[in-house]
Design a protein around this motif. Structure first.
Motif, mmCIF file in Angstrom:
data_model
loop_
_atom_site.group_PDB
_atom_site.id
_atom_site.type_symbol
_atom_site.label_atom_id
_atom_site.label_comp_id
_atom_site.label_asym_id
_atom_site.label_seq_id
_atom_site.Cartn_x
_atom_site.Cartn_y
_atom_site.Cartn_z
ATOM 1 N N MET A 1 0.852 -1.178 0.000
ATOM 2 C CA MET A 1 0.000 0.000 0.000
ATOM 3 C C MET A 1 0.894 1.236 0.000
ATOM 4 O O MET A 1 1.851 1.307 0.755
ATOM 5 N N THR A 2 0.525 2.211 -0.855
ATOM 6 C CA THR A 2 1.288 3.441 -0.944
ATOM 7 C C THR A 2 0.353 4.616 -1.210
ATOM 8 O O THR A 2 -0.617 4.482 -1.954
ATOM 9 N N LEU A 3 0.649 5.741 -0.599
ATOM 10 C CA LEU A 3 -0.166 6.943 -0.813
ATOM 11 C C LEU A 3 0.358 7.811 -1.951
ATOM 12 O O LEU A 3 -0.235 8.837 -2.268
ATOM 13 N N THR A 4 1.437 7.400 -2.578
ATOM 14 C CA THR A 4 2.006 8.188 -3.680
ATOM 15 C C THR A 4 0.998 8.451 -4.795
ATOM 16 O O THR A 4 0.912 9.584 -5.266
ATOM 17 N N PRO A 5 0.199 7.461 -5.218
ATOM 18 C CA PRO A 5 -0.789 7.765 -6.265
ATOM 19 C C PRO A 5 -1.802 8.823 -5.830
ATOM 20 O O PRO A 5 -2.249 9.631 -6.632
ATOM 21 N N PHE A 6 -2.125 8.832 -4.535
ATOM 22 C CA PHE A 6 -3.057 9.845 -4.013
ATOM 23 C C PHE A 6 -2.404 11.223 -4.014
ATOM 24 O O PHE A 6 -2.980 12.199 -4.495
ATOM 25 N N THR A 7 -1.191 11.303 -3.492
ATOM 26 C CA THR A 7 -0.532 12.607 -3.391
ATOM 27 C C THR A 7 -0.142 13.171 -4.751
ATOM 28 O O THR A 7 -0.021 14.383 -4.903
ATOM 29 N N SER A 8 0.016 12.293 -5.734
ATOM 30 C CA SER A 8 0.368 12.780 -7.069
ATOM 31 C C SER A 8 -0.858 12.953 -7.971
ATOM 32 O O SER A 8 -0.726 13.428 -9.098
ATOM 33 N N ALA A 9 -2.035 12.598 -7.478
ATOM 34 C CA ALA A 9 -3.265 12.754 -8.260
ATOM 35 C C ALA A 9 -3.665 14.233 -8.312
ATOM 36 O O ALA A 9 -3.254 15.040 -7.468
ATOM 37 N N ALA A 10 -4.478 14.561 -9.283
ATOM 38 C CA ALA A 10 -5.003 15.928 -9.412
ATOM 39 C C ALA A 10 -5.787 16.290 -8.153
ATOM 40 O O ALA A 10 -6.410 15.422 -7.524
ATOM 41 N N GLN A 14 -8.156 14.016 -5.467
ATOM 42 C CA GLN A 14 -7.899 13.931 -4.025
ATOM 43 C C GLN A 14 -9.147 14.326 -3.231
ATOM 44 O O GLN A 14 -9.541 13.647 -2.281
ATOM 45 N N PHE A 15 -9.770 15.432 -3.650
ATOM 46 C CA PHE A 15 -10.992 15.915 -3.008
ATOM 47 C C PHE A 15 -12.085 14.849 -3.101
ATOM 48 O O PHE A 15 -12.760 14.545 -2.107
ATOM 49 N N HIS A 16 -12.263 14.272 -4.263
ATOM 50 C CA HIS A 16 -13.270 13.247 -4.516
ATOM 51 C C HIS A 16 -13.038 12.032 -3.612
ATOM 52 O O HIS A 16 -13.989 11.514 -2.997
ATOM 53 N N ILE A 17 -11.805 11.585 -3.513
ATOM 54 C CA ILE A 17 -11.473 10.434 -2.671
ATOM 55 C C ILE A 17 -11.743 10.741 -1.200
ATOM 56 O O ILE A 17 -12.334 9.917 -0.483
ATOM 57 N N LEU A 18 -11.327 11.894 -0.742
ATOM 58 C CA LEU A 18 -11.544 12.257 0.665
ATOM 59 C C LEU A 18 -13.026 12.332 0.997
ATOM 60 O O LEU A 18 -13.462 11.883 2.064
ATOM 61 N N ARG A 123 -6.790 2.647 -12.066
ATOM 62 C CA ARG A 123 -7.474 3.661 -11.268
ATOM 63 C C ARG A 123 -6.628 3.991 -10.028
ATOM 64 O O ARG A 123 -5.791 3.195 -9.591
ATOM 65 N N VAL A 124 -6.833 5.164 -9.459
ATOM 66 C CA VAL A 124 -6.013 5.635 -8.333
ATOM 67 C C VAL A 124 -6.117 4.697 -7.134
ATOM 68 O O VAL A 124 -5.106 4.345 -6.533
ATOM 69 N N MET A 125 -7.333 4.293 -6.777
ATOM 70 C CA MET A 125 -7.478 3.439 -5.587
ATOM 71 C C MET A 125 -6.796 2.085 -5.790
ATOM 72 O O MET A 125 -6.246 1.527 -4.836
ATOM 73 N N HIS A 126 -6.835 1.563 -6.989
ATOM 74 C CA HIS A 126 -6.117 0.318 -7.285
ATOM 75 C C HIS A 126 -4.625 0.518 -7.005
ATOM 76 O O HIS A 126 -3.988 -0.321 -6.367
ATOM 77 N N SER A 127 -4.095 1.628 -7.465
ATOM 78 C CA SER A 127 -2.674 1.911 -7.266
ATOM 79 C C SER A 127 -2.329 2.115 -5.794
ATOM 80 O O SER A 127 -1.276 1.691 -5.325
ATOM 81 N N ILE A 128 -3.232 2.766 -5.054
ATOM 82 C CA ILE A 128 -2.980 3.011 -3.633
ATOM 83 C C ILE A 128 -2.958 1.687 -2.863
ATOM 84 O O ILE A 128 -2.028 1.411 -2.108
ATOM 85 N N VAL A 129 -3.975 0.877 -3.062
ATOM 86 C CA VAL A 129 -4.120 -0.348 -2.260
ATOM 87 C C VAL A 129 -3.238 -1.480 -2.755
ATOM 88 O O VAL A 129 -2.630 -2.197 -1.972
ATOM 89 N N LEU A 130 -3.157 -1.627 -4.087
ATOM 90 C CA LEU A 130 -2.424 -2.765 -4.627
ATOM 91 C C LEU A 130 -1.053 -2.392 -5.191
ATOM 92 O O LEU A 130 -0.366 -3.244 -5.750
#
Length: 132
Positions: A1-10, A14-18, A123-130
């Motif tokens: 698991m990594t937050l890099t895809p989240f922090t590098s997303a538009a 980020q707003f949508h995910i939060l 997708r971003v969540m796929h990248s974050i979790v997997l």
């Protein structure tokens, strides 16, 4: 698991995910509260605002383009906005059974089903979790 895809997303992603994470937490809290209580109503208002924010923010996300800048997921956003209004109207009219059906169906379809699609490859969540 990594937050890099989240922090590098538009920022809109980020707003949508939060907002989606907040909606999930609010959904759990609302289902645990006594129905009709002051806390239920307050959290319900927060949930409606959060769900509206999720739906509206989706119109600024165009990663999947199928119909111009939009994709079928944007139809779900219209569905959410329509049902938020319908659910509120039902509650205000005293039709609590309809209010419950509308809100529970929307929570299931918009948060669980649509949320599952965010774990597809690319997708971003796929990248974050997997891990991408």
């Amino acid at each position: 698991m990594t937050l890099t895809p989240f922090t590098s997303a538009a920022p809109i992603i980020q707003f949508h995910i939060l907002l989606a994470l907040a909606a999930i937490a609010l959904t759990i809290a609302i289902l645990m509260l006594p129905k009709g209580s002051g806390y239920h109503r307050l959290m319900g208002r927060m949930w409606v605002a959060t769900m509206a924010g999720i739906a509206l923010s989706s119109f600024f996300i165009h990663e999947l383009r199928m119909i111009g800048p939009f994709s079928p997921i944007h139809l779900l956003s219209l569905y959410v906005l329509w049902n938020l209004v319908s659910g509120i109207r039902a509650a205000r009219a005293g039709d609590i059974a309809q209010h419950q059906r509308t809100m529970k169906t929307m929570a299931f379809s918009a948060l669980l089903v649509a949320g599952a699609f965010t774990f597809l490859p690319g997708r971003v969540m796929h990248s974050i979790v997997l891990g991408g």
